[in-house]
Scaffold this motif. Structure first.
Motif, PDB file in Angstrom:
ATOM      1  N   ALA A 244       5.448  -5.329  -6.084  1.00 55.50           N
ATOM      2  CA  ALA A 244       5.596  -6.023  -4.809  1.00 55.50           C
ATOM      3  C   ALA A 244       6.739  -5.460  -3.976  1.00 55.50           C
ATOM      4  O   ALA A 244       6.723  -5.537  -2.748  1.00 55.50           O
ATOM      5  N   ALA A 245       7.730  -4.864  -4.639  1.00 57.22           N
ATOM      6  CA  ALA A 245       8.883  -4.328  -3.914  1.00 57.22           C
ATOM      7  C   ALA A 245       8.499  -3.181  -2.983  1.00 57.22           C
ATOM      8  O   ALA A 245       9.230  -2.874  -2.036  1.00 57.22           O
ATOM      9  N   LEU A 246       7.357  -2.543  -3.227  1.00 53.30           N
ATOM     10  CA  LEU A 246       6.929  -1.414  -2.404  1.00 53.30           C
ATOM     11  C   LEU A 246       6.346  -1.849  -1.060  1.00 53.30           C
ATOM     12  O   LEU A 246       6.168  -1.032  -0.159  1.00 53.30           O
ATOM     13  N   ARG A 247       6.013  -3.112  -0.907  1.00 56.43           N
ATOM     14  CA  ARG A 247       5.363  -3.566   0.312  1.00 56.43           C
ATOM     15  C   ARG A 247       6.218  -3.264   1.547  1.00 56.43           C
ATOM     16  O   ARG A 247       7.423  -3.508   1.549  1.00 56.43           O
ATOM     17  N   PRO A 248       5.594  -2.767   2.602  1.00 60.96           N
ATOM     18  CA  PRO A 248       6.324  -2.646   3.860  1.00 60.96           C
ATOM     19  C   PRO A 248       6.810  -4.019   4.313  1.00 60.96           C
ATOM     20  O   PRO A 248       6.161  -5.041   4.051  1.00 60.96           O
TER      21      PRO A 248
ATOM     22  N   GLY B 214      -5.722  -0.513   3.913  1.00 59.80           N
ATOM     23  CA  GLY B 214      -4.951  -1.744   3.847  1.00 59.80           C
ATOM     24  C   GLY B 214      -3.595  -1.551   3.212  1.00 59.80           C
ATOM     25  O   GLY B 214      -2.895  -2.521   2.896  1.00 59.80           O
ATOM     26  N   SER B 215      -3.171  -0.298   3.030  1.00 57.48           N
ATOM     27  CA  SER B 215      -1.902  -0.013   2.358  1.00 57.48           C
ATOM     28  C   SER B 215      -0.703  -0.588   3.097  1.00 57.48           C
ATOM     29  O   SER B 215       0.366  -0.762   2.513  1.00 57.48           O
ATOM     30  N   GLU B 216      -0.886  -0.909   4.373  1.00 58.28           N
ATOM     31  CA  GLU B 216       0.222  -1.453   5.167  1.00 58.28           C
ATOM     32  C   GLU B 216       0.682  -2.825   4.691  1.00 58.28           C
ATOM     33  O   GLU B 216       1.752  -3.297   5.078  1.00 58.28           O
ATOM     34  N   THR B 217      -0.113  -3.491   3.834  1.00 57.40           N
ATOM     35  CA  THR B 217       0.274  -4.823   3.352  1.00 57.40           C
ATOM     36  C   THR B 217       0.433  -4.885   1.841  1.00 57.40           C
ATOM     37  O   THR B 217       0.745  -5.959   1.309  1.00 57.40           O
ATOM     38  N   THR B 218       0.209  -3.807   1.136  1.00 62.92           N
ATOM     39  CA  THR B 218       0.174  -3.875  -0.332  1.00 62.92           C
ATOM     40  C   THR B 218       1.394  -3.241  -0.988  1.00 62.92           C
ATOM     41  O   THR B 218       2.113  -2.447  -0.378  1.00 62.92           O
ATOM     42  N   GLY B 219       1.575  -3.588  -2.252  1.00 73.11           N
ATOM     43  CA  GLY B 219       2.621  -2.968  -3.061  1.00 73.11           C
ATOM     44  C   GLY B 219       2.071  -1.851  -3.922  1.00 73.11           C
ATOM     45  O   GLY B 219       2.579  -1.593  -5.022  1.00 73.11           O
TER      46      GLY B 219
END
Length: 462
Positions: free
Chosen positions: A210-214, A187-192
């Motif tokens: 949160a800034a890391l989120r795609p 689920g890393s595609e939606t997380t920070g």
């Protein structure tokens, strides 16, 4: 202060004047004080934009064109680089005239050393956007590369979670990142979140912001058809534990302290009504499709459903968080000795999904007393018959259904078969204790002795 008092007085007035009739008497009692709350009183849901559909990867070139991208970093791993998902990405970029460079050295289960190599590539490339195509390791590596290339003077530990790093807030502007998962689990595609093995302590840690989120997650079920059996099994158990842990995490209103500024509210906030929706969806999906997705790799309905569940679990954990299974998994994976599973190459590795599920029966027996009803609901969603079950038996019932999934899908018989002995437990506890972010989300307090007992109970599980 005068304005604040007026607001508080207004809230009290509304509370006192609320309808007292039986139909509306369960309105709750609004408690308002002038003191800063010790516990949090709010939660928020943040998520990457999600686009789901068969063949949606072909749109990535247009997405980058719409962003005005001129120089794109495409990150993947040595396995995915030669597979059809990577070809689909590069064909899309080429057809739209997008300039790109490929970094294909991402390490499965990345370390701080492998992160630093990817960061070096990103800094030297001066990219204006990023595309991550692969599993969670690729997406987490790409997030870190994006962050540190945008803050080139930062020390590596500046952004790493406390107490291992400084836990510095991200104030620099990151470049757009598009994530295209090829596995159904992290689920890393939606997380920070960006997770790695910190070699110095032989345990996982990470960066949470949160800034890391795609900015965009392209969820293309076609990519799941290339996933080997064991990768699909272990990734599926990552969904499994994401859903269970976020569902049973400490409620957001019991986590504290409340932030002085909403911008300081952590990524992992505790269970909440919205993240619970995603957790329930995932547990139902696992019950219906997990076994099917493994028994027949060409079952596009089952694999598509698992792929969507992975993303939905990511939305859930990306806001609620996970707790003990993950906190214990980090040193379990970081201290691997000789275990080499099929489909993962020749080097010793304990895949993340395997590391988290091996302690799950013990963990949920331990946490059940915090909310027996929720634990029983989780067991029922996974297929257990909970008719007439007493609350006191909630932990056993949920543990039994977890074991049923583990046994049917061929998970090893505990830590012993992963190469650990009772004498290794103190070192595993030592690696788990710094995982403050996760341990504090556990719905019951735990001591070092509690962690030792959970690990002892996980040496053999069947």
């Amino acid at each position: 202060m005068t304005q604040r008092r007026r607001v508080l007085d207004l809230l009290r007035t509304i509370n006192m004047a609320s309808c007292q009739c039986p139909a509306h008497s369960h309105r709750g009692n609004i408690q308002v004080t002038n003191a800063t709350p010790l516990k949090d009183y709010a939660f928020e849901i943040k998520c990457s934009t999600v686009r789901y559909g068969l063949g949606v990867t072909k749109e990535v070139g247009l997405d980058l064109l719409n962003l005005g991208a001129k120089n794109v970093c495409v990150m993947t791993d040595p396995n995915v680089v030669s597979l059809s998902p990577m070809k689909a990405v590069l064909d899309s970029l080429t057809s739209k005239g997008i300039n790109y460079k490929v970094y294909d050295k991402v390490r499965v289960e990345p370390t701080d050393s492998s992160f630093k190599d990817a960061i070096k590539f990103a800094k030297e490339g001066n990219f204006d956007s990023f595309v991550a195509i692969g599993g969670g390791s690729v997406m987490d590596t790409c997030k870190a590369a994006n962050l540190y290339s945008c803050d080139p003077d930062a020390d590596f530990l500046d952004y790493v979670n406390q107490p291992i790093g400084k836990g510095k807030d991200v104030t620099v502007q990151l470049k757009p990142l598009i994530a295209i998962p090829t596995t159904s689990g992290t689920g890393s595609e939606t997380t920070g979140m960006s997770i790695f093995d910190y070699e110095e302590i032989q345990a996982k840690t990470g960066i949470a912001n949160a800034a890391l989120r795609p900015i965009l997650a392209l969820i293309d079920p076609l990519h799941t058809l290339t996933v080997p059996k064991n990768v699909a099994i272990f990734s599926g158990f990552d969904i499994f534990c994401h859903a269970l842990e976020s569902f049973t995490a400490i409620p957001y209103s019991e986590r504290g302290p409340a932030p002085a500024n909403p911008a300081l509210r952590p990524v992992y906030q505790g269970s909440n009504p919205i993240s619970d929706v995603w957790a329930r969806f995932c547990l139902q999906t696992l019950n219906k499709y997990f076994f099917r997705s493994i028994s027949n790799a060409d079952d596009i309905e089952a694999r598509s459903s698992m792929h969507l569940a992975a993303t939905m679990a990511g939305v859930g954990i990306g806001n609620a968080g996970v707790h003990l299974c993950h906190g214990l998994a980090y040193p379990i994976a970081g201290n691997v000795k000789q275990f080499v599973p099929d489909d993962y190459g020749k080097d010793p590795i304990i895949p993340h999904g395997l590391a988290v599920v091996v302690t799950a029966p013990a963990v949920f027996r331990f946490t059940a007393a915090s909310d027996p009803d929720k634990h029983l609901e989780a067991a029922e969603l996974l297929g257990a018959d909970v008719t007439g079950v007493k609350q006191a038996d909630a932990g056993k019932v949920l543990a039994d259904v977890i074991l049923r999934y583990m046994e049917r899908l061929g998970i090893v018989n505990g830590l012993f078969e992963l190469g650990y002995k009772a004498t290794d437990i103190p070192k595993l506890v030592e690696g788990a204790l710094p995982q403050h972010r996760l341990l504090k989300l556990t719905p019951v307090p735990q001591s070092g002795e509690d962690l030792s007992k959970l690990l002892e109970d996980s040496l053999t599980v069947y």
